[in-house]
Design an enzyme around this catalytic site. Structure first.
Site, PDB file in Angstrom:
ATOM      1  N   TYR A 134     -55.968  54.434   6.961  1.00  0.00           N
ATOM      2  CA  TYR A 134     -55.529  54.716   5.588  1.00  0.00           C
ATOM      3  C   TYR A 134     -56.485  54.101   4.558  1.00  0.00           C
ATOM      4  O   TYR A 134     -56.828  54.734   3.564  1.00  0.00           O
ATOM      5  CB  TYR A 134     -54.106  54.185   5.356  1.00  0.00           C
ATOM      6  CG  TYR A 134     -53.070  54.757   6.288  1.00  0.00           C
ATOM      7  CD1 TYR A 134     -53.147  56.084   6.722  1.00  0.00           C
ATOM      8  CD2 TYR A 134     -52.003  53.997   6.750  1.00  0.00           C
ATOM      9  CE1 TYR A 134     -52.194  56.609   7.583  1.00  0.00           C
ATOM     10  CE2 TYR A 134     -51.041  54.524   7.602  1.00  0.00           C
ATOM     11  CZ  TYR A 134     -51.151  55.823   8.020  1.00  0.00           C
ATOM     12  OH  TYR A 134     -50.214  56.345   8.865  1.00  0.00           O
TER      13      TYR A 134
HETATM   14  C1  LIG Z   1     -52.966  55.402  13.539  1.00  0.00           C
HETATM   15  C2  LIG Z   1     -53.548  56.478  14.448  1.00  0.00           C
HETATM   16  C3  LIG Z   1     -52.845  57.805  14.159  1.00  0.00           C
HETATM   17  C4  LIG Z   1     -55.050  56.624  14.150  1.00  0.00           C
HETATM   18  O1  LIG Z   1     -55.564  57.583  15.050  1.00  0.00           O
HETATM   19  P1  LIG Z   1     -56.951  57.293  15.807  1.00  0.00           P
HETATM   20  O2  LIG Z   1     -57.352  58.569  16.423  1.00  0.00           O
HETATM   21  O3  LIG Z   1     -56.797  56.111  16.664  1.00  0.00           O
HETATM   22  O4  LIG Z   1     -57.845  56.923  14.532  1.00  0.00           O
HETATM   23  P2  LIG Z   1     -59.424  57.092  14.397  1.00  0.00           P
HETATM   24  O5  LIG Z   1     -60.035  57.271  15.721  1.00  0.00           O
HETATM   25  O6  LIG Z   1     -59.695  58.088  13.346  1.00  0.00           O
HETATM   26  O7  LIG Z   1     -59.827  55.707  13.885  1.00  0.00           O
HETATM   27  C5  LIG Z   1     -59.626  54.639  14.776  1.00  0.00           C
HETATM   28  C6  LIG Z   1     -60.940  54.056  15.242  1.00  0.00           C
HETATM   29  O8  LIG Z   1     -61.901  54.981  15.734  1.00  0.00           O
HETATM   30  C7  LIG Z   1     -63.180  54.771  15.126  1.00  0.00           C
HETATM   31  N1  LIG Z   1     -63.782  56.100  14.948  1.00  0.00           N
HETATM   32  C8  LIG Z   1     -63.607  56.937  13.910  1.00  0.00           C
HETATM   33  N2  LIG Z   1     -64.316  58.067  14.119  1.00  0.00           N
HETATM   34  C9  LIG Z   1     -64.939  57.929  15.320  1.00  0.00           C
HETATM   35  C10 LIG Z   1     -65.774  58.778  16.088  1.00  0.00           C
HETATM   36  N3  LIG Z   1     -66.147  59.989  15.648  1.00  0.00           N
HETATM   37  N4  LIG Z   1     -66.179  58.342  17.294  1.00  0.00           N
HETATM   38  C11 LIG Z   1     -65.817  57.130  17.741  1.00  0.00           C
HETATM   39  N5  LIG Z   1     -65.022  56.299  17.052  1.00  0.00           N
HETATM   40  C12 LIG Z   1     -64.584  56.682  15.852  1.00  0.00           C
HETATM   41  C13 LIG Z   1     -62.878  54.118  13.840  1.00  0.00           C
HETATM   42  O9  LIG Z   1     -63.924  53.268  13.432  1.00  0.00           O
HETATM   43  C14 LIG Z   1     -61.655  53.353  14.159  1.00  0.00           C
HETATM   44  O10 LIG Z   1     -61.983  52.118  14.730  1.00  0.00           O
HETATM   45  P3  LIG Z   1     -61.050  50.937  14.474  1.00  0.00           P
HETATM   46  O11 LIG Z   1     -59.675  51.314  14.975  1.00  0.00           O
HETATM   47  O12 LIG Z   1     -61.641  49.802  15.190  1.00  0.00           O
HETATM   48  O13 LIG Z   1     -61.086  50.803  12.989  1.00  0.00           O
HETATM   49  C15 LIG Z   1     -53.382  56.104  15.944  1.00  0.00           C
HETATM   50  O14 LIG Z   1     -54.148  54.959  16.234  1.00  0.00           O
HETATM   51  C16 LIG Z   1     -51.946  55.883  16.358  1.00  0.00           C
HETATM   52  O15 LIG Z   1     -51.271  56.837  16.742  1.00  0.00           O
HETATM   53  N6  LIG Z   1     -51.452  54.636  16.286  1.00  0.00           N
HETATM   54  C17 LIG Z   1     -50.112  54.303  16.714  1.00  0.00           C
HETATM   55  C18 LIG Z   1     -49.064  55.008  15.905  1.00  0.00           C
HETATM   56  C19 LIG Z   1     -49.146  54.693  14.443  1.00  0.00           C
HETATM   57  O16 LIG Z   1     -49.374  53.563  14.051  1.00  0.00           O
HETATM   58  N7  LIG Z   1     -48.948  55.735  13.623  1.00  0.00           N
HETATM   59  C20 LIG Z   1     -48.932  55.588  12.200  1.00  0.00           C
HETATM   60  C21 LIG Z   1     -47.618  55.019  11.769  1.00  0.00           C
HETATM   61  S1  LIG Z   1     -47.568  54.829  10.016  1.00  0.00           S
END
Ligand SMILES: CC(C)(COP(=O)(O)OP(=O)(O)OC[C@H]1O[C@@H](n2cnc3c(N)ncnc32)[C@H](O)[C@@H]1OP(=O)(O)O)[C@@H](O)C(=O)NCCC(=O)NCCS
Length: 217
Positions: free
Chosen positions: A186
């Site tokens: 976010y």
């Molecule tokens: C929150 C959530 C939806 C984010 O989804 P995600 O796919 O993990 O998110 P992103 O991959 O876009 O970003 C996460 C990480 O990937 C990295 N990243 C982004 N793009 C990337 C890419 N192209 N290649 C590799 N890594 C990447 C980011 O730097 C980030 O690293 P960090 O976590 O150390 O900051 C997911 O982690 C989740 O489901 N969490 C649990 C449930 C939750 O909290 N939901 C929200 C409730 S409000």
């Protein structure tokens, strides 16, 4: 394995509702069985004004058209988005690994009423303006095995693109130092504080309400 990020219309999500709920339950580390209580709620949300959902699918490389052989979500995303904008083209074998949805916020909804009154108390007329035209980001979840590859960012970008609303609002649990993937996602996408350490009625956890203007840059 290739990745497809696509808008998913309600009739298709209904057929895959438990798949999406399984992603939700595992991402949130909720106990098994929670999906049964959430299913009617998610189904009711689909009927709300301005409802829109986006899903991410992993597609095995064996079938025709599944040509993107990479684990790099950002690379896969470009090809998949270009090739498969039509949700009816989602292959049977595709595994749903991410889901995000929301709808047009309105005072008829519980979340809106809770947040609206708190925002009015803290920000006065400016708070009322914030709540006048917004998209409520209700859920965003990525399966644990697929997290950290950019899928969350792709879901959010896709979901918020082309919306009519001038703002997006969401709530997320407070965590120390904002140190979890949701907060990082976010913040990276420009969400700012609307309320901090807010308690929804019936929930003992502290939440933050975050928001940003639309469209995305
Ligand atoms: C929150 C959530 C939806 C984010 O989804 P995600 O796919 O993990 O998110 P992103 O991959 O876009 O970003 C996460 C990480 O990937 C990295 N990243 C982004 N793009 C990337 C890419 N192209 N290649 C590799 N890594 C990447 C980011 O730097 C980030 O690293 P960090 O976590 O150390 O900051 C997911 O982690 C989740 O489901 N969490 C649990 C449930 C939750 O909290 N939901 C929200 C409730 S409000």
């Amino acid at each position: 394995m290739s990745l497809l990020v696509s808008e998913i219309p309600a009739p298709i999500l209904r057929t895959r509702l438990y798949e999406a709920l399984e992603v939700y339950v595992s991402a949130m580390h909720y106990p098994r069985g929670v999906e049964h209580s959430r299913a009617p709620m998610w189904a009711e949300h689909m009927l709300r004004d301005g409802w829109r959902a986006v899903a991410a699918f992993q597609i095995p490389d064996t079938g025709p058209g599944a040509a993107v052989a990479t684990d790099d979500a950002a690379t896969a995303m470009d090809d998949a988005t270009a090739a498969m904008d039509d949700a009816t083209a989602i292959p049977e074998a595709a595994r749903l690994v991410g889901i995000a949805y929301g709808y047009h916020g309105a005072p008829a909804y519980w979340w809106d009423r809770q947040v609206r009154s708190a925002v009015r108390d803290t920000a006065g007329p400016e708070g009322t303006r914030l709540m006048s035209d917004y998209f409520e980001l209700t859920e965003i979840h990525v399966a644990p095995s697929a997290q950290g590859k950019g899928i969350g960012a792709a879901l959010l970008t896709r979901l918020l693109s082309g919306l009519a609303e001038s703002r997006v609002l969401l709530s997320t649990p407070e965590v120390p130092e904002e140190q979890n993937r949701a907060w990082q996602l976010y913040r990276r996408m420009g969400f700012e504080d609307v309320l901090r350490h807010f308690r929804f009625v019936g929930d003992r956890r502290d939440f933050a309400v975050l928001g940003r203007t639309l469209p995305l840059p």
